[in-house]
Design an enzyme around this catalytic site. Structure first.
Site, mmCIF file in Angstrom:
data_model
loop_
_atom_site.group_PDB
_atom_site.id
_atom_site.type_symbol
_atom_site.label_atom_id
_atom_site.label_comp_id
_atom_site.label_asym_id
_atom_site.label_seq_id
_atom_site.Cartn_x
_atom_site.Cartn_y
_atom_site.Cartn_z
ATOM 1 N N ASP A 8 0.858 -1.107 -0.441
ATOM 2 C CA ASP A 8 0.195 0.235 -0.024
ATOM 3 C C ASP A 8 0.996 1.069 -0.155
ATOM 4 O OD1 ASP A 8 -2.476 1.621 0.700
ATOM 5 O OD2 ASP A 8 -1.727 1.824 2.873
ATOM 6 N N ASP A 10 -0.547 5.381 1.141
ATOM 7 C CA ASP A 10 -0.256 6.029 2.175
ATOM 8 C C ASP A 10 -0.641 5.184 2.991
ATOM 9 O OD1 ASP A 10 -0.609 9.013 0.941
ATOM 10 O OD2 ASP A 10 -2.249 7.074 -0.458
ATOM 11 N N ARG A 17 -0.522 11.526 2.004
ATOM 12 C CA ARG A 17 -0.519 12.347 0.412
ATOM 13 C C ARG A 17 0.516 13.169 0.819
ATOM 14 N NH1 ARG A 17 -0.797 13.169 -2.440
ATOM 15 N NH2 ARG A 17 -2.099 14.804 -3.388
ATOM 16 N N ARG A 124 -10.359 17.293 -0.563
ATOM 17 C CA ARG A 124 -9.422 16.909 -0.919
ATOM 18 C C ARG A 124 -8.926 18.258 -1.239
ATOM 19 N NH1 ARG A 124 -8.412 12.100 -0.449
ATOM 20 N NH2 ARG A 124 -6.312 13.509 -0.898
ATOM 21 N N ARG A 131 -5.777 19.065 7.658
ATOM 22 C CA ARG A 131 -6.002 17.514 7.481
ATOM 23 C C ARG A 131 -6.192 16.996 9.160
ATOM 24 N NH1 ARG A 131 -4.916 13.869 2.665
ATOM 25 N NH2 ARG A 131 -3.848 13.143 4.362
ATOM 26 N N ASP A 170 -12.531 5.066 0.927
ATOM 27 C CA ASP A 170 -12.473 4.451 -0.544
ATOM 28 C C ASP A 170 -13.578 3.725 -0.873
ATOM 29 O OD1 ASP A 170 -9.964 6.215 -1.062
ATOM 30 O OD2 ASP A 170 -8.974 4.350 -0.692
#
Ligand code: M1P
Length: 241
Positions: A8, A10, A17, A124, A131, A170
């Site tokens: 994976d 992130d 990110r 986003r 964040r 997701d």
């Protein structure tokens, strides 16, 4: 037996990110030169390139982007899924956005990607500081896991939501999660998968389960950030020893 190393991105190879750590990057490029490496990310190809650089994205065996719904080899797109989120599910997510107690909204809350969408309460377009504030809120209120649960209760027969990265969800059709890529490997492959969200609400869960079901031909490593991945790899494969 061929060894396939699946990662994976992130939270596993990079902070969410953010770019890869320079020292880890050098080690990883060396590792890639003698091992078959695959990336399996919920993110899209452009963000993956931004975080890892083309030396990695164009020289791994394959980049499975968008949870395996957008496949890239040697910098070229070789397949994508053109699924679209149904309107009723979009309405549900808009309601979640309107009802969230988190006040900062930065736009781009529903990012449509090949074969999936990414949903984010903070949006986003959030800065690192915004964040961070959302991560604090989510840690306190367990908001994303609650949205995952509610979404899957409503739409789980056809669509799956999972938590991935630090701020978003997701969302893809049932079966079109990261585990779909397992069919690309054969009985001659031994698979090692590293992911930071191998818990049931996380977007690495189904692939971790599929790998462990290979009985003896696969293992997964539930990591706690990229440093943990780096340390685990160094213990398994001390390239510079
Ligand atoms: O791989 C899962 C997600 O990881 C990151 O999420 P966030 O921005 O919430 O930390 C992003 O790369 C996102 O695109 C991706 O889907």
């Amino acid at each position: 037996m061929n060894k396939a190393w699946l990662f994976d991105v992130d939270g596993t190879l990079t902070p969410s990110r953010r770019s890869m750590d320079p020292e880890f990057r050098i080690w990883f490029c060396e590792f890639m030169s003698t091992n078959d490496v695959y990336l399996v990310t919920g993110s899209d190809y452009a963000k993956t390139v931004e975080q890892l650089g083309t030396t990695i994205t164009e020289n791994v065996e394959c980049v499975y982007g968008c949870s395996g719904n957008d496949v890239w080899k040697n910098g070229r797109n070789v397949w994508y899924n053109n699924w679209q989120l149904p309107n009723i599910a979009e309405t549900f997510l808009t309601q979640c956005l309107n009802e969230s107690m988190f006040e900062i909204r930065t736009g781009n809350h529903l990012e449509r990607r090949p074969g999936m969408v990414n949903f984010s309460i903070v949006g986003r377009n959030a800065t690192h500081e915004e964040r961070k504030q959302y991560v604090e809120h989510d840690t306190k209120y367990n908001e994303r896991n609650q949205i995952v649960k509610a979404f899957n209760t409503m739409f789980g027969d056809e669509i799956t939501a999972t938590a991935g990265g630090e701020t978003g969800l997701d969302i893809y059709p049932v079966g079109k999660d990261k585990a779909q890529i397992i069919d690309d490997f054969s009985e001659y492959d031994t698979i090692f998968f590293f992911g930071d969200r191998c818990d049931p609400a996380g977007n690495d869960y189904t692939l971790a389960q599929a790998v462990s079901a290979l009985s003896g031909r696969g293992s997964y490593y539930h990591v706690d950030g990229w440093i943990d991945t780096y340390e685990k790899l160094q213990k398994m494969l001390p390239i510079n020893a």
